[in-house]
Design a protein around this motif. Structure first.
Motif, PDB file in Angstrom:
ATOM      1  N   GLY A 129       0.743  -1.272   0.011  1.00 21.12           N
ATOM      2  CA  GLY A 129       0.006   0.069   0.170  1.00 21.12           C
ATOM      3  C   GLY A 129       0.764   1.251  -0.275  1.00 21.12           C
ATOM      4  N   ILE A 130       2.232   1.286  -0.413  1.00 22.32           N
ATOM      5  CA  ILE A 130       2.993   2.376  -0.343  1.00 22.32           C
ATOM      6  C   ILE A 130       2.829   3.106  -1.733  1.00 22.32           C
ATOM      7  N   PRO A 131       2.320   4.334  -2.044  1.00 21.61           N
ATOM      8  CA  PRO A 131       2.227   4.972  -3.041  1.00 21.61           C
ATOM      9  C   PRO A 131       3.580   5.127  -3.928  1.00 21.61           C
ATOM     10  N   PHE A 132       3.702   5.061  -5.158  1.00 23.58           N
ATOM     11  CA  PHE A 132       5.236   5.024  -5.711  1.00 23.58           C
ATOM     12  C   PHE A 132       4.819   5.261  -7.208  1.00 23.58           C
ATOM     13  N   ALA A 133       5.758   5.669  -7.991  1.00 24.98           N
ATOM     14  CA  ALA A 133       5.946   5.857  -9.304  1.00 24.98           C
ATOM     15  C   ALA A 133       6.892   5.189  -9.912  1.00 24.98           C
ATOM     16  N   PHE A 134       6.597   4.641 -10.963  1.00 26.92           N
ATOM     17  CA  PHE A 134       7.666   3.909 -11.725  1.00 26.92           C
ATOM     18  C   PHE A 134       8.271   4.432 -13.149  1.00 26.92           C
ATOM     19  N   HIS A 135       9.592   4.311 -13.061  1.00 25.65           N
ATOM     20  CA  HIS A 135       9.919   5.027 -14.596  1.00 25.65           C
ATOM     21  C   HIS A 135      11.207   4.035 -15.027  1.00 25.65           C
ATOM     22  N   SER A 136      11.032   3.791 -16.351  1.00 24.48           N
ATOM     23  CA  SER A 136      11.968   2.926 -16.844  1.00 24.48           C
ATOM     24  C   SER A 136      13.321   3.701 -16.857  1.00 24.48           C
ATOM     25  N   SER A 137      13.995   2.870 -16.771  1.00 20.05           N
ATOM     26  CA  SER A 137      15.805   3.417 -16.774  1.00 20.05           C
ATOM     27  C   SER A 137      16.130   4.129 -18.096  1.00 20.05           C
ATOM     28  N   ASP A 138      15.386   3.734 -19.176  1.00 16.17           N
ATOM     29  CA  ASP A 138      15.652   4.099 -20.408  1.00 16.17           C
ATOM     30  C   ASP A 138      14.534   5.158 -21.048  1.00 16.17           C
ATOM     31  N   ALA A 139      13.878   5.600 -19.940  1.00 15.26           N
ATOM     32  CA  ALA A 139      12.998   6.623 -20.434  1.00 15.26           C
ATOM     33  C   ALA A 139      13.434   7.983 -20.111  1.00 15.26           C
ATOM     34  N   PRO A 140      12.959   9.175 -20.614  1.00 14.65           N
ATOM     35  CA  PRO A 140      13.520  10.366 -20.443  1.00 14.65           C
ATOM     36  C   PRO A 140      13.289  10.687 -18.915  1.00 14.65           C
ATOM     37  N   ALA A 141      12.364  10.531 -18.265  1.00 13.37           N
ATOM     38  CA  ALA A 141      11.920  10.584 -16.844  1.00 13.37           C
ATOM     39  C   ALA A 141      13.185   9.869 -15.998  1.00 13.37           C
ATOM     40  N   GLY A 142      13.287   8.543 -16.373  1.00 17.42           N
ATOM     41  CA  GLY A 142      14.266   7.768 -15.578  1.00 17.42           C
ATOM     42  C   GLY A 142      15.631   8.177 -15.643  1.00 17.42           C
ATOM     43  N   LYS A 143      16.115   8.529 -17.020  1.00  9.93           N
ATOM     44  CA  LYS A 143      17.359   8.888 -17.084  1.00  9.93           C
ATOM     45  C   LYS A 143      17.636  10.335 -16.515  1.00  9.93           C
ATOM     46  N   ARG A 144      16.634  11.109 -16.327  1.00  8.84           N
ATOM     47  CA  ARG A 144      16.759  12.363 -15.708  1.00  8.84           C
ATOM     48  C   ARG A 144      17.020  12.240 -14.136  1.00  8.84           C
ATOM     49  N   MET A 145      16.478  11.420 -13.746  1.00  9.26           N
ATOM     50  CA  MET A 145      16.375  10.999 -12.046  1.00  9.26           C
ATOM     51  C   MET A 145      17.669  10.366 -11.938  1.00  9.26           C
ATOM     52  N   LEU A 146      18.142   9.536 -12.759  1.00 12.34           N
ATOM     53  CA  LEU A 146      19.318   8.878 -12.444  1.00 12.34           C
ATOM     54  C   LEU A 146      20.653   9.890 -12.461  1.00 12.34           C
ATOM     55  N   ALA A 147      20.568  10.780 -13.487  1.00 10.67           N
ATOM     56  CA  ALA A 147      21.653  11.682 -13.453  1.00 10.67           C
ATOM     57  C   ALA A 147      21.508  12.676 -12.225  1.00 10.67           C
ATOM     58  N   GLU A 148      20.224  12.936 -11.860  1.00 11.51           N
ATOM     59  CA  GLU A 148      20.074  13.985 -10.579  1.00 11.51           C
ATOM     60  C   GLU A 148      20.805  13.359  -9.273  1.00 11.51           C
ATOM     61  N   THR A 149      20.587  11.937  -9.364  1.00  4.86           N
ATOM     62  CA  THR A 149      21.151  11.150  -8.161  1.00  4.86           C
ATOM     63  C   THR A 149      22.628  10.820  -8.441  1.00  4.86           C
ATOM     64  N   ALA A 150      23.200  11.088  -9.589  1.00  5.44           N
ATOM     65  CA  ALA A 150      24.564  10.731  -9.828  1.00  5.44           C
ATOM     66  C   ALA A 150      24.742   9.119  -9.764  1.00  5.44           C
ATOM     67  N   ILE A 151      23.955   8.295 -10.368  1.00  8.51           N
ATOM     68  CA  ILE A 151      24.089   6.954 -10.346  1.00  8.51           C
ATOM     69  C   ILE A 151      24.647   6.356 -11.535  1.00  8.51           C
ATOM     70  N   GLU A 152      25.805   5.799 -11.358  1.00 10.41           N
ATOM     71  CA  GLU A 152      26.574   5.087 -12.424  1.00 10.41           C
ATOM     72  C   GLU A 152      25.893   3.933 -12.970  1.00 10.41           C
ATOM     73  N   GLY A 153      26.376   3.403 -14.170  1.00 15.17           N
ATOM     74  CA  GLY A 153      25.849   2.210 -14.940  1.00 15.17           C
ATOM     75  C   GLY A 153      26.030   1.191 -14.080  1.00 15.17           C
TER      76      GLY A 153
END
Length: 578
Positions: free
Chosen positions: A174-198
């Motif tokens: 019952g935890i609200p969450f959003a899912f983004h694919s890592s190859d989608a624009p939103a997913g790529k943007r969030m990974l870049a913001e958190t400085a997560i490497e491949g």
């Protein structure tokens, strides 16, 4: 780009009624939703088409039943094609539900899946009865709609099995969450913001911007403030193993009656029922509710009564004592309790095809969570099974998938599938039932892409493209960790009550002069409820009932134990020989 408010649309060809409804909706919801009213079904469909073209979200559509061009139920039935996630409700005048035409229209629309429920029109300003229904619809929509902002954001590769596991865990919890694919624009943007490497696994961003990389279930639970560890050295009155409907029910009643209660759950609150998209035949919820919602309500209810929970902990051993029993968990913890309630339920059986089992979580799913459904928009998917869970999954998936094929080994849908499900499936335009058919092979690169289906009558097999396969082919009990002193049937289900004495092995195992209580196993003070129990009807309501009824038996056992009068062995009782 600022997101436009979701649309809340009301349709009524009566000007006075429409004005009254608009005033109520704008006053209460105008700041958060774009309230729109239409005076006819064609005008409403035009508004919905424009919203679709503009990419606007539609949260709720309310429609009067008796209009000229189309009835309200016919209009609502067309909305799925334009906005599959929108909630749909029929507007009904006070008292008119008793009139035969309106009554029949409501029953037919519900049976055919054309609407979610009906709403009584407001009769006065600030009509709270009207607003209660509207607010509940909006709450349900916000929980299910993954495109809006949430406290947690999950980023994972589309075919990541672990990503699917985490999404399923969050949804069932019952935890609200959003899912983004890592190859989608939103997913790529969030990974870049958190400085997560491949080269990482799934990434979970919490509400406070904390980032967890490939977290364990325990880390996720701790991050969200959920108990994961039983109190060290704590002796309780009753330990309940499993937090499905039966275990949660036992926890509510045990804790509310003053028993020190501990619940151990190896995965997520809700058990197998937690994956059900909509349960419509549970007493008191006329519109239905998801398994996750039911589970969360029960969890919170037990928690406020004082029950303790150890989530993401698996019970691995039960040692029968005199008089206290000990349960060991996978994390090394061992706790003791005067009584134990086994409510471990069942897990879906594997399909048994190595190529498909290797793709579990990558297009092959056991159960059909909302998170998985959002990954198959406009695709062709298959559901294997003939029970209520399979029927619910097919209807749930039909809201987003292009088409759904329900594969049934039998000649027809089984009689034990609820009638309302059979009727709704028959009326669903994009759900096909294919009987006498089984899956014999499948495969794909990184995720499932095709299946091989065989006609069980002719033996003919053919390959079909498939975006996903959801398997619900019955369950098996998780009882292999229990000691030999707890008798089980050939399928591994736990014997209780009269079945213990009637069984040759169980009768020899039972050590007391008195007969075992209805839900007591062959080990005194150990009880079994829900799907894990031999003879269970495997329905949510019956599981809840068993959990509640077992608690008085727990009380009786504890009274006997404390009175010192329970260890009187039968003269004939002896351990079975190997």
């Amino acid at each position: 780009m600022t997101r436009r408010p979701p649309v809340l649309l009301a349709v009524d060809d009566d000007a006075a009624s429409r004005q009254r409804i608009r005033a109520e909706l704008e006053r209460r919801y105008g700041e958060d939703y774009r309230v729109t009213c239409a005076d006819s079904p064609p005008a409403a469909l035009g508004e919905l088409q424009r919203a679709r073209e503009a990419g606007d979200e539609v949260a709720l559509v309310l429609a009067d039943q008796w209009m000229g061009e189309l009835t309200g139920s016919e209009l609502l039935g067309r909305i799925r094609a334009l906005h599959p996630e929108a909630k749909r409700a029929l507007l009904v005048e006070w008292g008119s539900w008793g009139h035969e035409p309106t009554r029949e229209a409501i029953l037919e629309a519900m049976a055919l899946g054309m609407m979610d429920y009906y709403v009584l029109k407001p009769t006065r300003p600030s009509d709270e009865y009207f607003h209660r229904a509207v607010t509940e619809f909006l709450h349900e929509w916000s929980r299910e709609h993954l495109a809006i902002g949430h406290e947690l954001v999950l980023i994972a590769e589309p075919a990541s099995p672990r990503g699917h596991e985490i999404a399923d865990l969050l949804k069932r919890s019952g935890i609200p969450f959003a899912f983004h694919s890592s190859d989608a624009p939103a997913g790529k943007r969030m990974l870049a913001e958190t400085a997560i490497e491949g080269g990482h696994g799934p990434v979970l961003r919490l509400h406070d911007e904390t980032v967890l990389v490939d977290p364990t279930n325990e880390e996720i639970a701790v991050a969200y403030g959920v108990d994961t560890s039983p109190p060290e050295g704590g002796r309780v009155d009753v330990t309940i193993v499993g937090a499905g409907p039966a275990g949660l029910s036992a926890a509510v009643y045990a804790a509310s009656e003053g028993l020190r209660t501990m619940v151990i759950e190896r995965h997520a609150i809700g058990g197998q029922a937690g994956s059900s998209s909509l349960i419509r035949n549970y007493l008191g919820f006329s519109r239905g509710l998801s398994g996750g919602e039911l589970s969360q309500r029960a969890y919170q209810q037990a928690w406020v009564f004082g029950a303790r929970f150890a989530i993401a902990r698996e019970a691995v051993a039960l040692e029968l004592g005199d008089p206290y029993h000990s349960i060991s968990c996978d994390a090394g913890f061992t706790g003791t309790a005067g009584a134990v309630v086994l409510a471990t339920g069942v897990t879906y059986r594997r399909i048994g095809i190595p190529a498909l089992d290797a793709l579990t979580g990558a297009g092959v799913f056991y159960g059909a969570s909302t998170a998985a459904a959002h990954g198959v928009r406009s695709e062709h998917v298959y559901v294997v099974g003939g029970g209520n869970s399979a029927g619910q999954a097919a209807l749930h998936l039909s809201r987003s998938a292009g088409s759904v094929t329900l594969l049934v080994r039998r000649e027809s849908l089984p009689e034990d599938m609820s009638q309302y499900l059979r009727e709704t499936i028959a009326a669903a335009p994009n759900v096909e039932v294919r009987t006498q058919t089984e899956v014999v092979d499948g495969g794909g690169d990184d995720r499932v892409e095709w299946l091989e289906l065989r006609d069980r009558t002719t033996g003919d097999a053919r390959r079909v493209p498939a975006a996903a396969l959801f398997v619900m082919i019955g369950g098996r009990p998780r009882t292999e960790w229990l000691p030999a002193a707890i008798a089980r049937d050939d399928g591994g289900y736990v014997l209780t009550g009269a079945d213990v004495i009637a069984d040759e092995v169980g009768g020899e195992l039972w050590p007391l002069e008195r007969l075992p209580m209805s839900f007591e196993t062959s080990a005194p003070g150990v009880f079994a409820v829900g799907d894990v129990r031999h003879g269970s009807t495997q329905r949510v309501a019956s599981a809840v009932g068993e959990g509640a009824v077992a608690v008085p038996e727990v009380h009786e056992w504890l009274a006997q134990m404390r009175g010192g009068g329970v260890r009187r062995p039968r003269a004939s009782a002896q351990a079975p020989t190997a």
